[in-house]
Design an enzyme around this catalytic site. Structure first.
Site, mmCIF file in Angstrom:
data_model
loop_
_atom_site.group_PDB
_atom_site.id
_atom_site.type_symbol
_atom_site.label_atom_id
_atom_site.label_comp_id
_atom_site.label_asym_id
_atom_site.label_seq_id
_atom_site.Cartn_x
_atom_site.Cartn_y
_atom_site.Cartn_z
ATOM 1 N N LEU A 56 0.878 -1.167 0.000
ATOM 2 C CA LEU A 56 0.000 0.000 0.000
ATOM 3 C C LEU A 56 0.915 1.216 0.000
ATOM 4 C CD1 LEU A 56 -2.701 -0.959 2.682
ATOM 5 C CD2 LEU A 56 -2.913 -1.015 0.194
ATOM 6 N N ASP A 57 0.492 2.281 -0.677
ATOM 7 C CA ASP A 57 1.303 3.501 -0.698
ATOM 8 C C ASP A 57 1.459 4.046 0.721
ATOM 9 O OD1 ASP A 57 1.337 3.309 -3.449
ATOM 10 O OD2 ASP A 57 -0.421 4.610 -3.688
ATOM 11 N N GLU A 58 2.444 4.877 0.874
ATOM 12 C CA GLU A 58 2.728 5.477 2.187
ATOM 13 C C GLU A 58 1.485 6.197 2.740
ATOM 14 O OE1 GLU A 58 2.943 9.035 4.174
ATOM 15 O OE2 GLU A 58 3.400 9.262 2.034
#
Ligand code: URA
Length: 229
Positions: free
Chosen positions: A102-104
């Site tokens: 998952l993106d930051e």
């Protein structure tokens, strides 16, 4: 299984360190301190305690985490701490790693495991494991945008269109989107391709597992494989 081996398989350090924990009285089973590293236990359903913290014996660890924003999924993060820093040392020691990324700035359900076969099963493109994201868009979503997401959009660098499998509108800005692929920044790129922009992204489900309401940001728990796929 011998207690020393139990601790070793569950990530409590080298065999020597595990033996040390036991002989120094840090380990209890059924509220009784066990100081013999060679004592034998049936691992089926076993719960042991190290320094007062209870641990279920699990052959493979499968963890559901509610990922907070500001954490990277990589083992060697570049700009933010790793999600692995939210887990206790024994889980990191036994090689638990995120299933996909998952993106930051994406929040919500992240599965982590030390079961390589399960990671493969959940991430292989041909297995089409479903993921549901709650998307908050910057501008109001239109019916035309929803139509295009369902029809499929062409993303840069891809050979085929990618489409949403299902869309549920919550309000003008918020909707849930189900996809089965896991391409880089897929949701953000799909929403951009229809002329809008993601302002917040939260994953609510992966496979059959839905993020439970009581698993608040940064919290994690053990789950069973049968709950996932
Ligand atoms: N799609 C994205 O764009 N970002 C994520 O973190 C997950 C899916």
């Amino acid at each position: 299984m011998r207690l020393e081996q139990i601790l070793f398989t569950q990530g409590f350090g080298t065999r020597h360190e595990c033996r040390g924990l036991i002989v120094n009285g840090h380990v209890t089973i059924n509220q009784t301190v066990v100081e013999d590293p060679q004592s034998d236990f049936d691992v089926n359903g076993l719960v042991f305690s190290v320094d007062g913290v209870n641990w279920p014996y699990v052959e493979k660890a499968i963890i559901a985490m509610n990922k907070p924003t500001g954490y990277e999924c990589s083992r060697k993060p570049l700009h933010h701490p790793s999600v692995l820093s939210l887990l206790p040392a024994p889980l990191r020691n036994r090689g638990v790693q995120p299933v996909g990324r998952l993106d930051e700035d994406t929040t919500g359900l992240l599965i982590l495991t030390d079961d390589g076969a399960l990671i493969h099963r959940l991430t292989h493109p041909k297995k089409h494991v479903s993921k549901i994201y709650r998307v908050t868009a910057k501008h109001a979503m239109t019916q035309e945008m929803f139509g295009r997401l369902l029809e499929g959009v062409m993303l840069d660098g891809e050979r085929e269109k990618v489409a949403a499998d299902d869309l549920v509108q919550i309000d003008d800005y918020v909707f849930e989107m189900q996809i089965t692929q896991g391409k880089y920044h897929q949701v953000k790129r799909m929403v951009a391709a229809v002329g809008n922009r993601v302002s917040a992204l939260h994953r609510v489900a992966l496979g059959n597992y839905h993020l439970p309401d009581d698993l608040t940001a940064s919290k994690w728990r053990f789950i069973r494989r049968e709950e996932l796929i």
